[in-house]
Design an enzyme around this catalytic site. Structure first.
Site, PDB file in Angstrom:
ATOM      1  N   ASP A 290      64.302  44.331  53.771  1.00  0.00           N
ATOM      2  CA  ASP A 290      65.570  44.710  53.137  1.00  0.00           C
ATOM      3  C   ASP A 290      66.596  45.312  54.095  1.00  0.00           C
ATOM      4  OD1 ASP A 290      64.570  47.352  53.486  1.00  0.00           O
ATOM      5  OD2 ASP A 290      63.601  47.267  51.534  1.00  0.00           O
TER       6      ASP A 290
ATOM      7  N   ARG B 284      71.738  47.560  54.714  1.00  0.00           N
ATOM      8  CA  ARG B 284      70.636  47.790  53.765  1.00  0.00           C
ATOM      9  C   ARG B 284      70.997  47.042  52.487  1.00  0.00           C
ATOM     10  NH1 ARG B 284      67.331  48.166  50.317  1.00  0.00           N
ATOM     11  NH2 ARG B 284      65.686  49.740  50.106  1.00  0.00           N
TER      12      ARG B 284
ATOM     13  N   ASP C 251      64.182  46.610  46.944  1.00  0.00           N
ATOM     14  CA  ASP C 251      63.278  47.329  47.836  1.00  0.00           C
ATOM     15  C   ASP C 251      62.082  46.444  48.127  1.00  0.00           C
ATOM     16  OD1 ASP C 251      62.070  49.469  49.274  1.00  0.00           O
ATOM     17  OD2 ASP C 251      60.942  50.066  47.486  1.00  0.00           O
ATOM     18  N   THR C 252      61.766  46.243  49.390  1.00  0.00           N
ATOM     19  CA  THR C 252      60.604  45.442  49.779  1.00  0.00           C
ATOM     20  C   THR C 252      59.518  46.359  50.346  1.00  0.00           C
ATOM     21  OG1 THR C 252      61.460  45.039  52.022  1.00  0.00           O
ATOM     22  CG2 THR C 252      62.053  43.447  50.307  1.00  0.00           C
TER      23      THR C 252
ATOM     24  N   GLU D 223      56.852  48.134  52.838  1.00  0.00           N
ATOM     25  CA  GLU D 223      57.090  48.588  54.206  1.00  0.00           C
ATOM     26  C   GLU D 223      56.319  47.787  55.254  1.00  0.00           C
ATOM     27  OE1 GLU D 223      59.296  50.665  54.967  1.00  0.00           O
ATOM     28  OE2 GLU D 223      59.717  51.763  53.128  1.00  0.00           O
TER      29      GLU D 223
ATOM     30  N   ARG E  91      74.208  53.204  57.204  1.00  0.00           N
ATOM     31  CA  ARG E  91      74.027  51.762  57.035  1.00  0.00           C
ATOM     32  C   ARG E  91      74.989  51.213  55.984  1.00  0.00           C
ATOM     33  NH1 ARG E  91      67.645  51.698  55.814  1.00  0.00           N
ATOM     34  NH2 ARG E  91      68.463  53.031  54.138  1.00  0.00           N
TER      35      ARG E  91
END
Length: 235
Positions: free
Chosen positions: A44, A58, A63-64, A66, A108
Site C-alpha cells: 500500500d 500511501r 491496508d495490506t 506487512e 506521505r
C-alpha cells in the site's frame, strides 16, 4: 430549418463522443497528476516522481499485510500484495488522485492511484490482498464502493479472506502474538475460536490459518472440540 438540423446533428455528435470517452474508465472528474513509480515499498506504499519531485504515496482507504514493518514479521499475503504492486507498477506511468488534505502525519501523499484507467486501490480489494481501513473524514469519497468490493472478496474467500479470523476491523492477526501465547504450549494443540459471526470453529495444526488463529479454548482431541460445540475450519 436547415440551421436547426445542423445544430441538432452537431449536438448528437458531441453527445456520442462524450458517452464513448466516458465509458471503460474508472477515472473521475477530479484533477489527476501524472507520476512515475520509482519503487514499490509494500502493498500500500510506493515512491513516485511528480513534476521532478520525489514523493511517497500511501494508498487511501486500504491496508495490506506487512512485509517491511520494523517490529512485525512478514504477514500472510503481504508478499503477494507487494509482488502484485511491483509487477503492476514498478517503473510505470500512473495517474494520482490526491485526497483531501493530501498528506498524513508522516508527510506521505494520501491518494488513489490509477494505471490504464484502473484504480489500484480497488484492484487490491478485489483480489483479497487488502482490507478497507483507515476510514477518516473527509477522505471517504469511494468508501461505499470499496465496502461492496470487499464484501464480494469475503464471499469468495479470496486472499486474506481465505484465512478465518485473520483480517479484522482492527488489522491483521499478528502471528508472533499467537505463537508466543502461553496457551499454545499447554500440550493441547487444537484451537477453538469464535469468529465475528459467532460461529465456533476449531483449527488443527494442519489448518491453513492455524498459526494466525488466537484461541479462546484449547482441546486435546477433535472429539472434545466437537462436543464443546465447535466445527472444523473450512478448507
Amino acid at each position: 430549418m436547415k440551421k436547426t438540423k445542423r445544430l441538432y446533428s452537431f449536438f448528437l455528435v458531441v453527445l456520442t463522443f462524450t458517452l464513448i470517452t466516458g465509458c471503460g474508465s474508472e477515472q473521475t472528474n477530479s484533477t489527476l497528476l501524472d507520476a512515475e513509480v520509482t519503487k514499490v515499498v509494500d502493498g500500500d506504499t510506493l515512491h513516485v516522481m511528480i513534476s521532478g519531485k520525489k514523493e511517497t504515496i500511501r494508498l487511501l482507504l486500504v491496508d495490506t499485510p506487512e512485509t517491511v514493518h520494523p517490529t512485525k514479521q512478514v504477514q500472510p499475503f503481504g508478499p503477494e500484495a507487494s509482488n502484485y504492486m511491483k509487477e503492476k507498477l514498478n517503473g510505470e506511468e500512473v495517474q494520482v488522485e490526491l485526497g483531501i488534505g493530501e498528506r498524513d502525519k508522516y508527510g506521505r501523499l494520501l491518494a488513489y492511484v490509477y494505471r490504464d484507467n484502473q484504480m489500484i486501490n480497488k484492484l487490491l480489494l478485489e483480489k483479497g490482498l487488502a482490507r478497507v481501513a483507515y476510514v477518516f473524514e473527509p477522505n471517504t469519497k469511494y468508501i461505499d464502493e470499496f465496502n461492496e468490493i470487499q464484501k464480494q472478496a469475503q464471499n469468495e474467500q479470496v486472499g486474506i479472506w481465505s484465512l478465518e479470523n485473520y483480517a479484522t476491523e482492527n488489522g491483521f492477526q499478528d502471528e508472533t502474538q499467537v505463537e508466543n501465547d502461553d496457551t499454545v504450549n499447554s500440550g493441547c494443540t487444537i484451537k477453538g475460536n469464535i469468529n465475528s459471526k459467532g460461529e465456533k470453529i476449531y483449527h488443527t495444526m494442519q489448518s491453513p490459518s492455524y498459526n494466525v488463529t488466537k484461541p479462546e479454548e484449547l482441546f486435546c482431541t477433535e472429539k472434545e472440540a466437537v462436543e464443546a460445540g465447535y466445527r472444523p475450519v473450512k478448507r
